[in-house]
Write an enzyme that holds these catalytic residues in place. Structure first.
Site, mmCIF file in Angstrom:
data_model
loop_
_atom_site.group_PDB
_atom_site.id
_atom_site.type_symbol
_atom_site.label_atom_id
_atom_site.label_comp_id
_atom_site.label_asym_id
_atom_site.label_seq_id
_atom_site.Cartn_x
_atom_site.Cartn_y
_atom_site.Cartn_z
ATOM 1 C CB SER A 82 -8.344 3.153 2.979
ATOM 2 O OG SER A 82 -7.465 2.534 3.905
ATOM 3 C CE LYS A 96 -3.999 1.714 2.750
ATOM 4 N NZ LYS A 96 -4.909 1.338 3.858
ATOM 5 C CB SER A 107 -8.405 0.076 5.645
ATOM 6 O OG SER A 107 -9.188 1.232 5.577
HETATM 7 N N1 GLN Z 1 -13.348 3.177 6.499
HETATM 8 C C1 GLN Z 1 -12.726 3.562 7.718
HETATM 9 C C2 GLN Z 1 -12.402 5.038 7.675
HETATM 10 O O1 GLN Z 1 -12.731 5.648 6.735
HETATM 11 C C3 GLN Z 1 -11.523 2.730 7.984
HETATM 12 C C4 GLN Z 1 -10.319 3.185 7.262
HETATM 13 C C5 GLN Z 1 -9.104 2.373 7.595
HETATM 14 O O2 GLN Z 1 -9.188 1.304 8.193
HETATM 15 N N2 GLN Z 1 -7.961 2.920 7.233
HETATM 16 O O3 GLN Z 1 -11.830 5.568 8.559
#
Ligand code: GLN
Length: 489
Positions: free
Chosen positions: A149, A74, A173
């Site tokens: 994400s 990532k 994410s």
């Molecule tokens: N969808 C969650 C957020 O927007 C989790 C994001 C993540 O785990 N980085 O914060």
């Protein structure tokens, strides 16, 4: 299709000289050139560097448990090669002076890092629509998003543009994109994997973990990336078990917990519910006892998460001011304050700004107790819920995501997007381990042009239960074939 079904398969083929790393790396790079214009998984690729590393493996100069296998990471993991953008304009030209610990560990294990993958800007989102660079696509149906994400990391593996990838998980994410892309995604216990070199979003929630085709691949990657790191003061000073050792061992007396609070009436797809019910039957047939557990404070999970995460983000992201780090405005400015504000205005996207504002507000004097402190109290209660539940069961089973993959624009309302995380955030709040595995597909209406889309189930386990959690997940994998299905091309 990729030669060899899995990371482990490719690794063994290279080790036994049935395949060469250069050959596999070339195949992966060719697939990226051909397919990534449609999947948009990668922010950057390193063909020459990757082939160089692969050549060293083939020449016997690099050895290790991942020797020669093409892997993606990532783009919020720092590397001395290529930029580390976090899919933000703010960091589009940021070149890190050091490698993240996990990057060092991957390379020390012989992995070939082929590229860095797209994410929601600074990992804030559930679809990659918040990326400032592009929206990644789900290889099962490129009209849909891969989740977020770590959407690029999931898209890369589901599209077979890498044998595995690393993502980060602050509120879901890793698990949610894995679920939407038919993959295995593991969020390790807080402290299990060093966060050194992971660009911080919410430091008390962030963890790095694998996205893979199956449980054995996840176990293999966990063996490589786990462990204490003096450069991350929150990393656990604990030995790393062999996550592969017990994977195939039969389990006696397994107890699977079902939390009634996760049984939502609203907002949940009937097909997701049906797949979960089927998975419960799978565990029953395997001899597991299904026990009812209660996680009464789960209903405050989303509210607590969307206070704690933005609070930490507002503090972590203060460093991007165009002076210490990040994009600097080219506009004329009167003073340093205007330089900061214009740079931040131009460099951050809407969702990041929204979180910074929420976090700054919730931390400000007069509101701190009402919001931040209260959220921390909920955090304690959620942890306690899990401690009590794990007295009665070995793992809690739930859906990973209330729906299968959706289309860009379907969740334009930020609150609708936040609700994607209902099943995943409590795991980060409590700091425990969680894994998502494939457990079904949607069935399109006859005659419609919809395609079957993957559905995932989540297993949550106590702190440092990763080997056991994967062993439990593997029971489901052994009698189903969802993890062997590929998106096509
Ligand atoms: N969808 C969650 C957020 O927007 C989790 C994001 C993540 O785990 N980085 O914060």
């Amino acid at each position: 299709m990729l030669p060899f079904e899995t990371l482990l398969g490719a690794r063994d083929a290279i080790a036994s000289k049935k395949a060469s790393s250069v050959e596999l790396t070339k195949i992966v790079l060719d697939r990226i050139a051909k397919l990534d214009p449609a999947y948009r998984a990668y922010v950057s690729t390193f063909p020459d560097r990757a082939l160089g590393v692969a050549g060293e493996v083939d020449a016997g100069k690099r050895v290790g448990p991942l020797a020669g296998v093409p892997i993606a990471i990532k783009d919020n993991l720092c590397t001395t090669f290529g930029a580390t953008t976090c899919s933000s304009k703010m960091l589009q030209n940021f070149y890190a002076p050091y490698n993240a610990t996990v990057v060092e560990k991957l390379e020390a294990a012989g992995a070939v890092i082929v590229g860095k993958t797209n994410l929601d800007e600074f990992a804030m989102g559930s679809s990659t629509e918040n990326s400032a660079l592009m929206v990644s696509r789900n290889p099962w149906d490129t009209r849909t998003i891969p989740g977020g994400s770590s959407g690029g990391s999931a898209s890369a593996v589901a599209g077979m543009l890498a044998y595995a990838s690393l993502g980060s998980d602050t509120g879901g994410s890793i698990r949610q994109p894995a679920s939407l892309c038919g993959l295995v995604g593991l969020k390790p216990t807080y402290g299990r994997v060093s966060r050194y070199g992971l660009v911080a979003f919410a430091s008390s929630l962030d963890q790095i973990g694998p996205i893979t085709f199956d449980c054995a691949d996840a176990a293999l990657l966990m063996n490589v990336i786990s462990g204490h790191d003096a450069r991350d003061s929150t990393s656990a000073a604990m030995d790393v078990p062999d996550h592969l050792a017990d994977l195939e061992k039969p389990m006696k007396g397994l107890r699977i917990g079902i939390a009634r609070e996760f049984d939502l009436d609203e907002g949940m797809d009937a097909e997701v519910k049906a797949s979960i019910d089927r998975a419960i039957e799978v565990y029953k047939s395997a001899g597991a006892t299904i026990v009812d557990v209660s996680l009464p404070h789960t209903k405050y999970g989303i509210a607590a998460y969307y206070v704690i995460a933005p609070c930490e983000a507002s503090s972590n992201l203060a460093r991007y001011d165009g002076v210490h780090y990040g994009h600097r405005t080219a506009e004329p400015v009167r003073d340093i304050i205007e330089l900061f504000s214009k740079s931040r205005y131009e460099g951050f996207g809407d969702e990041v700004k929204r979180r910074i504002m929420i976090g700054t507000y919730a931390l400000s004097s007069g509101y701190y107790d009402a919001y931040y402190n209260r959220a921390l109290k909920v955090r304690t209660l959620i942890s306690r819920d899990f401690e009590q539940a794990f007295e009665k069961c070995d793992a809690v089973l739930s859906p990973t995501s209330p729906t299968a993959a959706f289309r860009p624009g379907d969740k334009a309302d930020p609150l609708a997007m936040y609700l994607c995380d209902v099943f995943t955030v409590t795991c980060n709040i409590a700091g425990i381990a969680g894994v998502s595995i494939p457990c079904g597909f949607t069935t399109p209406e006859p005659g419609s042009d919809e395609k079957p889309l993957p559905i995932g189930l989540q297993l949550l386990g106590p702190n440092f239960s990763e080997p056991k959690l994967l062993q439990i997940a593997r029971i489901h994998e052994r009698v189903t074939d969802y993890h062997t299905r590929r998106s096509g091309a």
